[in-house]
Structures are given as C-alpha cells and as structure tokens.
Motif scaffolding. Structure first.
Motif, short mmCIF file in Angstrom:
data_model
loop_
_atom_site.label_atom_id
_atom_site.label_comp_id
_atom_site.label_asym_id
_atom_site.label_seq_id
_atom_site.Cartn_x
_atom_site.Cartn_y
_atom_site.Cartn_z
N SER A 789 2.04 -7.21 8.87
CA SER A 789 3.49 -7.43 7.34
C SER A 789 3.64 -9.28 6.49
O SER A 789 4.10 -8.59 5.91
CB SER A 789 4.89 -7.37 8.25
OG SER A 789 4.79 -6.17 8.99
N LEU A 824 5.36 3.16 2.64
CA LEU A 824 6.12 3.69 1.50
C LEU A 824 5.73 5.68 2.22
O LEU A 824 4.77 5.57 3.02
CB LEU A 824 5.78 4.10 0.29
CG LEU A 824 5.74 2.11 -0.47
CD1 LEU A 824 5.56 2.47 -1.25
CD2 LEU A 824 7.61 1.33 0.15
N LYS A 844 0.45 0.22 3.81
CA LYS A 844 -1.07 0.42 2.80
C LYS A 844 -0.30 0.06 1.45
O LYS A 844 -1.69 -0.81 1.17
CB LYS A 844 -0.32 2.35 3.44
CG LYS A 844 -1.87 2.70 2.33
CD LYS A 844 -1.81 4.40 2.47
CE LYS A 844 -2.81 4.85 0.83
NZ LYS A 844 -2.77 7.03 1.27
N TYR A 845 0.32 -0.07 1.70
CA TYR A 845 1.41 -0.52 -0.10
C TYR A 845 1.44 -2.15 0.40
O TYR A 845 1.83 -2.47 1.46
CB TYR A 845 1.84 0.47 -0.82
CG TYR A 845 1.84 2.03 -0.95
CD1 TYR A 845 0.80 2.21 -1.76
CD2 TYR A 845 1.89 2.54 0.13
CE1 TYR A 845 0.61 3.67 -1.95
CE2 TYR A 845 1.05 3.90 0.26
CZ TYR A 845 0.73 4.56 -1.12
OH TYR A 845 0.92 5.92 -1.26
N ARG A 846 2.00 -2.62 -0.82
CA ARG A 846 2.42 -4.03 -1.21
C ARG A 846 4.16 -3.67 -2.16
O ARG A 846 3.44 -3.68 -3.28
CB ARG A 846 0.96 -4.87 -1.27
CG ARG A 846 0.37 -5.23 -0.74
CD ARG A 846 -0.78 -6.68 -1.25
NE ARG A 846 -1.27 -6.63 -0.11
CZ ARG A 846 -1.41 -7.42 0.61
NH1 ARG A 846 -0.12 -7.68 1.08
NH2 ARG A 846 -2.63 -7.31 1.24
N LEU A 847 4.39 -4.98 -2.10
CA LEU A 847 5.24 -5.41 -2.91
C LEU A 847 4.63 -6.19 -4.12
O LEU A 847 3.76 -6.21 -4.14
CB LEU A 847 7.02 -5.81 -2.46
CG LEU A 847 7.48 -5.40 -1.01
CD1 LEU A 847 8.43 -6.85 -0.66
CD2 LEU A 847 8.72 -4.61 -1.47
N PRO A 848 5.68 -5.63 -5.23
CA PRO A 848 4.95 -6.16 -6.09
C PRO A 848 5.05 -8.40 -5.62
O PRO A 848 5.68 -8.23 -4.97
CB PRO A 848 6.01 -6.40 -7.71
CG PRO A 848 7.27 -4.96 -6.51
CD PRO A 848 7.16 -5.07 -5.21
#
Lengths: 926, 376
Positions: A789, A824, A844-848
C-alpha cells in the motif's frame, strides 16, 4: 627513472600508484642526498610574471608547463579543489613555488633541473625519521605536549584519545569533529563524547568543531600514546533550533554509518510548517528513502517498510503511535528535542525490535545556569517549554507541553455537523537529569492524548504514556556503562455513537517494559566495542467491547490478554582499520517467548487457519510457553574512504520483529491492533543489503550521494480478503503469512552554504508482497508479487532556502511522488437483491500522482545574546497551486439517484488540503 | 465577540478545514473484459434446478445483460448428466427427471458459451443434512433504523420475537449451513359490512361485523444467513443461532379505513437449512462482509469474492459466481404472541402450504391459516 610515475597515471589510479609513489619519493630523497631542496641553476633563472585570481592550481601548473621547460608531478586529488590568488612580478620560479605551497601540507623537490615533484610533508618526514610539523603558524597558542619526551622517536604511530565536552556544563558532546589541519585525518566523538585518533608522532594543529560551539584550535606535539580532553564553548551567537541533515557536516564521506539521517541544532526552521508548526517526523519524509502516506497518516515508511516497522525511541522508550489527530502532527514536540537519529539501513546491533528503521530521539537536557523558556503560538495549537537548574551543575529539569484549541474554533463554525465535531490533543514531557560527572541519571516521563470526534458517529481517544530511567556511568577512561529501564503504554478507545441501538466502546491496550544494559569499551586501539543485553516484556489487551448505554444492544465482551518476553544479547565493534577503512560489525541474538494464560485453537493440518478449521483448543497456564522463536541478527557495514571527497560504504543487516500493527483500512486508524507474534503468527525477518557512493564537490559545499538497497522480508503480516479484525482473539484466522521484497535507489544533492541552500532528493523504489499459500482464502493476486500500500516508485523533493539576509528567508519546497496503490471496483453484478462488486486484484491501481508546492517567508529571531526575549515569525502557504491530492479513495453505498449517477456504490476521493493553506506562527525564546 | 472578529474566525476555519470528499472517477479501469457470472444450484429436492448466466457489468456502467445460447450441463459422479434448457433472461432450468440431487454424490456444473469458452465448477460433494432439531423464539424488541423525509435517522423500537435455531449434527466433521427463512405473518380485524335482513325492504340495513383475514408474505433474512457447527461434547452443534426477528406489528394490504384494530395472530416461519460445502460457506461469508461495510472511510479495504467455477479454455479468465450443491431440510414453525404477554405459543407444523402472495380476504378463513386460539 625507476618508480617515477607521471602526474596523469597518479591521478587516474590512486590505489595502484600509492606504493610506487612512496618508492619514488625514497629514490628522490636518496638522489638528493637527504637534502630537502635542490635548486638547479636552470630553474633559478626562470622568472614568473602573472596575476592569478581564483585560478585552479592544476590549471596554473599546466600553464607553467606550457610556458617553461618544466614538468610537475603530483596526485591530481591533492590539488583538485585548490585555487590560487597570487600575483608574481618577475619572481624566480622557486620563489613562486614556495609561495604556492606555503600553508599547505606539501613540499616540492626539483630534480634534473626541470622535474618538480610535489610530496606530502607528512610522508617525507616519516620516511626521513623526523617529526612531522604540520602545525599552523599559531604563535599565540601554547603547544600541548602529548607523551613522554624520552619516548621521542620510539613509535611509528600513536593513538590520541580523550573526551570532548561542553566547557560550560561538562556535558559530553556527541558528534564533535576533530580534524588534523593539513591532513585528511579526522574522527568524530561518540555518544559519550569520546574519540580515538591514530596518528604519526609530530606537531599538529587540531581543529575541534561541534554545531553550536566555537571552533577550538589546539597546537599539539604528539610523541607517544596519550590523552587529551577537550572543552568547547557555546558560540556567543547562539543558534538553537533543530536542523536536518542527511549526515553531519562532512560525515557523509568520513562517517562510518551509512543510510543515516540526523537532526541537530540548526535549520528545521527552514522547513514548511503544517498547521503552523515544524514537525520533525514529517520533515524526515523530505529525505530520500523516507515517505509518508500523505498529509495525514501516522508514522513514516522507511525503504518500503510499514509504519510499524520503525522503532521510535523517545529517551529510550518506544512510541507506539506517533501521530496527533490522525497524523496532523507528530507527537514529538520540536522544542523539546535535542537530537534525532534515524537509522534506515545499517542498524547497529545494540538495536533490535523492528526491521526497517530505528529513530532515536533525545530531549534537551542542557546544564543551564538559569531558567529558559521557549514556545510558539499557532492557529491550531501552542506550545511552551521550560528548562533550567534545580541545583546548579547537578540537577536540571526540562518540562514542556503542547495543546490544541481546535474545539473552540469548531464550535464557532456555522455548520451543524462540524459544531458536533471535535479534534484536540495535548502532550506533556518532563525530564530530570542528575549529573554527578561520573554518574548521570536521567528520569523521563511523557504523555500524549488525542480525542477526535466526527459529528455523532465516531469518537476516538488514544494516548501514549512513556517513562524511562537512564543511568550512565564512566567506569574508566575507556569503559562506560549505561542502564536504561523504559516503559510504554498505548491505549485506544473507539466509541461508535451513531445510534443508541449500537452505541459501544471498543478499547485495546499494549504495555511494554524494557531493561537494557550496555557497556562501551574503548580499550583496544581503533576499536569501539559495545556489548549488552536487553529484556522486554509485552502485554496486550487485544480488545474489549462494552455497551455505552442501557439501550445499546451490544453484548459486552473481553478478549484475553496476551503476553510475551523477549531477551537479547549483542556485541558491536566499530573498528577503524586505518584512516580510510572502517568496519562496523555486530551480532544480536534474540529469543522470544509467547506465554499463557491463553487458550490456543488447534487447526486442521490440511486447511488454512480459519474459524471453520478449528478442531480443538489447548489452554496454557500463566507463564507456560506457548511458542518460542530465536533469531541471530548479524549486522555489518564497511566504509572505504577513497579520498577526502569520495567514499564507498556497504552494509548488510538482518533484523527481526516480534510485534506487528495489523491494519486493513485505506487510512491507518488509531485503533489498528498491535499483535504479538504467537502460536501461528511468526516474527518478521528482514535482510537488507545496501551500497552507497558519496562525493563532495566545490570544497565540500555540495554533497552528493547515491545509495542502493535491496530488502528481503519474511513473515509479513497481510490480511485476508474480506478480513475482519475487530475483537478477534485469534487474528491468525484473518491474516496471511506473506513475503516481501523492497528495492530502490536514493539520490541526494545538497547545497549547504551560501545565500541559496537546500537539497534535491529523488528516490526510485518498489515494495512488493507475495503470498505463497495453497489455500484459496490465503491467496492474494494469484500468489504473485503485488505492490504494498505504500509503494510509491518515484519520490522527489526540491527544497531551497534563499537567505535574503541573516534574518529574512524565503523557502520553496516542491514534492512529487507517485500515487499510492489502491484496489478499485472493476465490475458489478447482482445476486438476489444485492449488488455485489468485483474488486480488482489487490493494489492493482494507483491514485493520481501527488505533488505540492509550499512557500514560506520567515523572519528569524535576533541572535544577540543579550536580548532577553527573542521572537520569530513564519508565514507559510501550503499547496500554493491548490492541488487536490487524493489522500484516499473509499467506497460508499449511495442511493441510486442523480447525485450518485444512479450507482448503488460510488467511489469517493478524500483530499486533505484542497486549496492554498496559509498559516502564521510566532515562536519565542526567553 | 464582535462581528468582525467572528468573521475573521470563520475565514480562518474555512481555510483550515479544506479537507473534503468528492466523487472520484478513477479514469481507465480494466473493465473491458466479458466476465461471466454463473450462479448454479442443485439440491436434493425434486427440481427443476436452475442456473443463471449473465455478464458482469463494468463498474461505471448500468446495463446488465444475460448470457444467451449457452450449453449448461450438470453431471454427477455416477455418469448422470442433464442439459439445462434456456428459459429466457439468462435462466436455464433442468428438465424434470433428467438429474436428481442425491446426498453423497459429487456434482459438476459445466457451461459452454457461444464463443466456445468452457467453464466448469470444481466437483462438489452434496453433503447430507439432518433434520433441524429445534426452532424456538425469545420475546424481545429491536430498533429499526430508517431515515425520515428530511434525511434524519429515526429509530423505531418494535416488540416481537427473536427466532432461533439449534442444530445437532452428531459426531463428525464440521458442517456448514445456509438458512433460508420465509415468513407469513397473519393478522385479522373486523369490518362492518351492510346486511339486509329484510329482503323486501332494502332500506333496512344492519352493519354486521365481518372478520377480515390478512397475511403478509416476506423473507426474513437480511442478507444471507449462514452458520457453521462447533464441537460441543464431541458433537457438531449449532446453538441459539438467530434466524430473524418477528415484529409484532406489521403493515397489511387493506385499504378500508373503517376497521377495528388489526390484531396480529401469528407468524409462520418456513426455515430451510442447506448443507453447504466449505467453499460455498466462505463465498457467502465474503459476500456478507462486503455488504456489511459501514459506509465510511475507515472501512476495510475491499476484497474479491472467489467462487468455485473456473474457465477451462483460458485459466486467466475471471469467472464470478458459485455452484451451490446442497441437500436441504425444511421446518415450518408457527408462533403466536401478544404484546405484553411473557410467553408465546408455538406449533411445529408437519406441512404448510404458504399462500402465493400477500393479501386479505373476509369472512372465510384461508386454508393455510394457522389458529392458536378461537377468533372472535
């Protein structure tokens, strides 16, 4: 001529040419028949007329070679930073050369009329059997003789030892530098102010410096082994703030320790202030390899480690929660701090308990002759600290505290929900020091308390209670001991007050008691040996839930306490092999015993740990060992100083950790549970390799470094899909044993002097986890590596201060980092009447990406020592261009209407500072 | 405090409290795949058994489309198999007699889509299930939380009966259950209907009280009701597991406003216990946890729900859903209680034919009506 090497080969391969250069010197000396100077008629007839301003010496010599039939021989590294400011008018070349080497550690020889060879005075003197004289021309300073004059000439090399202390208070000075002028030889005093310096017999000038103290010069004649105790005195202009360095001045090259971040008195005032106050913990995140989850969020992530993998020692007592109000500020009052050291790579064997880093925080304990106060007034909170003598030169005290007053502000807000919200904290610290010269006893106490309530839904209260007793003893000049007994308690309560029907209080607690005894032995030349033992007792109350009113339907429940003992022994030796090479080697052996009373479930062998795989349970009596673990933790680091401006360092570390913070929320919360290793949860193990290259430029005014590291982690605690952690006696049913690997490269470029100072740090790093289970509920992302994380590959900080004059200063701080990984929703489907979400693979995804620019203008206090009241102002604007950085993304059920885009679930972004945030702070000292 | 100072304070606070939340659009998400959702089911009842097939919808889309023209087969380890017939809207049903669920046998669901991709469940054993031992109730009350028209939370405390179940599965391995509960709540009241005692004189009207029977049919489960046994004295048991709450008062479908008070006269709870596999139990556990989030930022990070169906033709293909294989046993229990009483009446019914819908009827007592006392 045999042995002669030209200047190019000398400069290109230092390690190869050193021996041959010595041979060459000897041959030269033989040829000149033990005469220091032979001046040929030919060179005497050459005259020089020129003016040189800031001309590099190497350039000047090249010019002379072009203009005159001469050749110069020297090591490039000697002159790389030397510049010349001289003018010659029809000056004979030998006379010009005399001027060039005056005040330097070099001499020169002219052979065969046209070959001019530069040599180190020190080496020549040694080989000639003469006493080196590298002292400065200091006629007004009397010479100090070390050793018996009858021993003159008996020793080739001798050891000078001693202690450096505050001449006013008698306190030992840690980190003071002793540099032998005109040589590359320098050492730094240890925690007890002690130093040990190996040197050729000779006459030298010792330059002794320590931050905040006047530089001291000692002209010494060293004949044989001896002792020299040195006292330093505070500068008449006192600079008393806390500053941050990646290393101490020049220590990045010479220091034995790598991957070290230190804070000391000077420049933290130049850092941005969130809600009006400097924050030591958050300032650390501006350094390479140290990150945080965002503006808020407790703790720090060091080289991809979780926040629970850092040991925060406040006067020797561990802090279990370092944040006030969800990380708005850290619990460390900057006014009270004297020194902060963060070990993020090589951790000496004297430290255990955590696998990522150790942060030692020492409070101010100055021996003052009168009372002093300092403090600050901000928009959100204020602080005050008092220190002074109880009994002059023997007993001193230091008390301080901070408190917030946000409740008053919130109450004034014309908003129903915010009026019902509250956020407040306080912390108090006290320190009493008894100084009997050979014995020093320090008593420390600390309490931090937080209360956070959002509308009528949740109410958090949490507090740290810390205490420690330190007893340091100087047994002899080479033997010191220290005993540290510490206590730490962390309490947290979470009230769910949403409805009377479900009102309940969930509480948990951890208690920690430690005793540590350390002996430092400096009796062997060039060795600094620490050995000791430590014993720790842990006791946790994993959870208790009670109804908060008579109408609450919550059933009270109390989980059983858990307890464990940890014992460890260690030895660590810092061995200075020579001036350039040192080894810091140590080993720590720890044993851990998880004991009853506790009922331990027995699980089926062919299934994962879960409630449904329980087949039996066993009750263990009080003190009965349920599970034990033993770990050997070698620690090793090596420093090779290539020259005055270059060094290479390597380290290997193995660390173990027997307690973990279990968190599975998108935002760390105070009620995350501390869990002891036990019957099914194994201790965390980390192996870290690191290598660093350090180089200074422009007369050491610019420091650069690059460090690479690789960590392998075992027994990481990861939570299962759909885990439920609250009120779980046997958390292993919700957890997975995972492994991890972290790696990265950290760059730092720092300018320390001039009107414009600051640094640029960039880190590329990755941190991954991986499960390896056969059982479906213990498999995350198909047992493949996935980012943790706090995996933020790119992390950049550009921080500059422009010092308009001594008091006015403008600061610019820009930070950029990759967004945090998030999970997400990807798909949805309906089962019966319920909409189910199919979430992506974990993280799997990222915050901006996160980026932010802060600016501030500061007016520092007057530094005139006679001025009683000194005030300073800082006006800051955080987030100048109003970036709405996503702090977290969470999922909220919504009614399918127009507002929610007819979705039953919706994603929401929480941002903390969504617009420019001005703050103003007034600090004072009197 | 002066107005000016107040304004200054407001300004400061507004600046300070700039934290906010807003709907987040993550941009591109990998939701371009066609992911089948397969919900298959077979039990030891007579059938027909059903399999529902539909495509999962991308999170930010709204449509939900069924899977058509699939070949759906359930087979057992005795060589029996049945091809299910498509009935529309993604539902496939077995033909009577093609296959029967028998405890002890292992069943496999196979689905072949039009594009040739084949999905298959793990072979699933149908566990046997014992009769439910005891269903009983306890008098209590419960807070029901709702929002009023202003969006404020309202708490409505209602008296009623908590219904519990005890199960004893004897010695052996841990057992896993899903309980499905249906409720028929009965009430009656009187209305006054005109009668004409003198057929020749229509002006003579007497309002006779007439009894009206009303019943409301509903589910009792909030989400999915599952429970596993625990070992007690070497027996696998479930004790005092809550099946649901029976509120004393409930709304009925009767439009006539001229009535006597409505008198609740009993609840008939039909409880079916399904014997689950461990995989199915974990699947439902995950689903319950996902549906039970508290809707705030401190909720756990969500996770995937994994079923027991896989794609044979592409092992990387994601498949959602579950093939549930269960034997079942059903109990009908009738309860009757009046507010204020400290005990309740209970009847274990050997059979019960529940009405198809909620309704009311006057005068004639419905066939399915359960009486505890005389109705006056």
């Amino acid at each position: 001529m045999p042995g002669i090497t030209n200047k190019l080969s000398i400069g290109e391969n230092n390690s190869m040419c050193r021996g041959s250069f010595k041979s060459f010197v000897l041959v030269v000396l033989l040829l000149i028949n033990f005469c220091f100077r032979i001046v040929s008629q030919g060179i005497d007839s050459l005259y020089l007329s020129a003016k040189y301003i800031n001309t590099p010496l190497t350039e000047l010599l090249s010019e002379l070679e072009e203009q005159y039939p001469v050749s110069f021989y020297y090591k490039n590294e000697w002159f790389i930073y030397d510049t010349v400011n001289l003018s010659f008018s029809n000056t004979p070349l030998p006379e010009a050369l005399d001027k060039l080497v005056k005040g330097t550690p070099y001499l020169y020889q002219i052979i065969q009329d046209n070959m001019i060879v530069f040599m180190l005075k020190e080496e020549v003197a040694i080989m000639m059997g003469q006493m080196v004289d590298l002292s400065l021309d200091m006629k007004d300073i009397s010479i100090v003789v070390i050793g018996d004059p009858d021993d003159a000439g008996k020793f080739k090399k001798v050891t000078l030892t001693g202690t450096i202390s505050d001449g006013k208070t008698g306190e030992s000075l840690f980190g003071a530098t002793i540099h032998i002028e005109n040589t590359t030889n320098a050492v730094i005093s240890n925690l007890n102010g002690e130093y040990s310096l190996e040197i050729y017999p000779g006459i030298y000038t010792l330059v002794v410096t320590s931050i905040g103290f006047e530089k001291a010069l000692y002209k010494v004649k060293i004949i044989s082994n001896g002792n020299l105790d040195i006292e330093l005195f505070e500068k008449s202009i006192k600079i008393d703030e806390v500053a941050i360095y990646s290393q101490r001045v020049h220590d990045n090259i010479r220091g034995n320790q790598m991957s070290l971040v230190e804070m000391d008195a000077k420049n933290i005032k130049k850092l941005p202030a969130i809600v009006g106050e400097k924050d030591i913990l958050k300032s650390l995140t501006l350094m390479p390899g140290v990150k945080s989850i965002g503006e808020f969020g407790s703790g720090i992530n060091v080289r991809g480690g979780g926040e629970d993998q850092n040991l925060y020692l406040l006067e020797g007592a561990p802090v279990f929660n370092t944040s006030h109000v969800f990380g708005l500020l850290s619990v460390i009052n900057p006014d009270a701090v004297n020194n902060v050291t963060l070990y993020k790579g090589h951790i000496p064997a004297g430290y255990g308990e955590r696998i990522s880093s150790v942060m030692e925080i020492e409070l101010r304990n100055n021996n003052l002759d009168k009372m002093h106060a300092r403090g600050g007034i901000g928009l959100y909170n204020s602080r005050l600290m008092l220190e002074g003598p109880v009994y002059k030169d023997i007993l001193t005290f230091n008390v301080g505290g901070r408190t917030s007053y946000s409740n008053w502000l919130l109450g004034e807000l014309p908003d129903y929900y915010l009026q019902k919200s509250s956020a407040s904290f306080y912390d108090v610290n006290g320190l009493l020091k008894l100084d009997l010269k050979k014995h020093q006893i320090t008593l420390f106490g600390y309490n931090s308390y937080n209360k956070f309530r959002y509308t009528d839904e949740l109410n958090y209260e949490y507090e740290n209670i810390l205490g420690s007793l330190k007893w340091g003893q100087a047994i002899s000049s080479s033997l010191r001991s220290s005993l540290n007994v510490s206590f730490s308690q962390y309490n947290v309560k979470k009230d769910n007050i949403k409805t009377a029907y479900e009102e309940n209080r969930l509480s948990s607690q951890i208690n920690y008691i430690s005793g540590k005894y350390n002996i430092s032995f400096m009796g062997f030349t060039n060795h600094n040996i620490d050995l000791g033992l430590q014993s720790i007792y842990y006791k946790t109350q994993p959870g208790e839930i009670i109804p908060l009113n008579d109408s609450s339907l919550v059933n009270p429940e109390l989980l059983m306490n858990e307890q464990a003992y940890e014992g460890s022994i260690y030895i660590n030796d810092l061995y200075e092999i020579n001036n350039n090479i040192s080894v810091n080697a140590g080993i720590r052996y720890s044993g851990y015993f998880f004991t009853g009373p506790l009922k331990i479930p027995q699980y089926r062998a062919d299934a994962s740990y879960s409630e449904i795989s329980v087949i039996d349970s066993v009750y263990y009596n009080n003190g009965e060992i349920i599970k034990s673990y033993f770990n050997i933790e070698p620690r090793l680091s090596l420093k090779v100083q290539l020259n005055d401006n270059n060094s290479v360092k390597l380290s290997y570390n193995r660390n173990s950790q027997y307690i973990s913070l279990i968190s599975y929320t998108s935002i760390p919360t105070p009620d995350d549970v501390w869990k002891l290793s036990g019957a099914y949860i194994k201790p965390l193990i980390a192996n870290q390799f690191a290598i660093g290259y350090y180089r200074n430029f422009l007369g050491k005014s610019i420091e650069t470094s690059v460090e690479l590291y690789y960590k392998k982690l075992n027994n990481l605690v990861e939570y299962k899909n759909n885990a439920s952690l609250e009120m779980r006696q046997h958390l292993e049913t919700e957890l997975i044993n995972a492994s991890g690997r972290n790696y990265g490269v950290e760059f730092l470029l720092k300018k320390k002097t001039g009107k414009l100072d600051g640094w640029i740090s960039y880190t590329f790093s990755r941190t991954f986890k991986k499960t390896s289970s056969l059982y479906n509920d213990e498999i995350i992302n198909n047992n493949e590596f996935y980012p943790s994380s706090y995996d933020k590959p790119h992390d950049l900080t550009v921080l500059f201060n422009y010092n308009i004059n001594r008091r006015w200063r403008i600061m610019w701080n820009f930070t950029f980092s990759s967004g945090r990984p998030v999970t997400l929703p990807e798909y949805k489907y309906t089962i019966g009447a319920e909409q189910i979400i199919y979430y992506s693979d974990r993280n799997k995804y990222r915050l901006p990406p996160y980026h932010r620019l802060d600016l501030s203008v500061s007016l520092d206090e007057s530094l005139r020592i006679k001025k009683k009241w000194k005030g300073s102002w800082t006006f800051s604007i955080l987030n100048v261009y109003a970036r709405k950085n996503a702090y977290s993304v969470f999922y909220k059920k919504a009614k399918p209407d127009k507002d929610s885009d007819y979705q039953r679930f919706n994603l929401y972004k929480l941002y903390i500072i969504g617009r420019p945030l001005p703050t103003i702070t007034y600090n004072f000292i009197f | 405090m002066t107005e000016t100072l107040k304004n200054i304070i407001y300004f400061i606070i507004i600046i300070l409290l700039t934290a906010c939340q807003e709907v987040y659009n993550p941009g591109e998400i990998d939701a371009g795949l066609e992911i089948p959702v397969i919900e298959g089911y077979i039990d030891d009842g007579p059938g027909p058994y059903k399999v529902d097939l539909f495509w999962a919808t991308a999170f930010n889309e709204k449509s939900n489309s069924p899977i058509k023209n699939a070949r759906v087969t359930i087979s057992d380890n005795f060589g029996n198999s049945a091809v299910f017939a498509e009935t529309g809207n993604g539902r496939y049903l077995s033909n009577p007699g093609d296959i029967t669920g028998i405890p002890g046998r292992i069943y496999t669901l196979s689905v072949e889509l039009e594009d040739g991709s084949i999905y298959e469940s793990k072979p699933v054993l149908m566990h046997s299930v014992e009769e439910i031992d005891t269903i009983y109730a306890e008098i209590g009350d419960k807070d029901f939380i709702s929002k009023n028209s202003w969006g404020e939370l309202m708490i409505n405390n209602r008296e009623g009966l908590y219904v519990y179940v005890d199960v004893n599965e004897g010695s052996g391995d841990k057992k896993f259950f899903r309980f499905h509960n249906r409720l028929v709540a009965q009430s009656f009241h009187y209305i006054y209907l005109p009668t004409y005692p003198d057929s020749l004189d229509s002006s003579l009207v007497i309002m006779e009280p007439t009894i009206v029977y009303c019943w409301r049919k509903s589910g009792l489960d909030e989400v999915v009701n599952i429970k596993s046994t625990f070992n007690s004295n070497s027996e696998q048991v479930i004790k005092r597991h809550e099946l649901g709450f029976l509120p004393y008062y409930f709304s009925i479908l009767w439009q006539d406003s001229v009535t006597t008070p409505k008198i609740p006269s009993g609840w008939i709870v039909t409880t079916t216990a399904y014997s689950l596999t461990e995989d199915a139990y974990e699947y439902y556990s995950s689903m319950i946890k996902q549906l039970g989030t508290e809707e705030n930022i401190f909720d756990p990070i969500p996770s995937q729900i994994k079923g027991n169906i896989y794609c044979l033709s592409d092992t990387n293909q994601i498949v959602l859903g579950l093939f549930e294989v269960a034997s079942k046993t059903t109990r009908h229990t009738a309860f009757q209680w009046s507010a204020g009483r400290d005990n309740y009446d209970i009847k274990n019914l050997s059979t019960y034919s529940a009405p198809p819908t909620s309704a009311c009827q006057d005068t004639i007592m419905p066939d399915f009506w359960i009486t505890f006392r005389e109705i006056y």
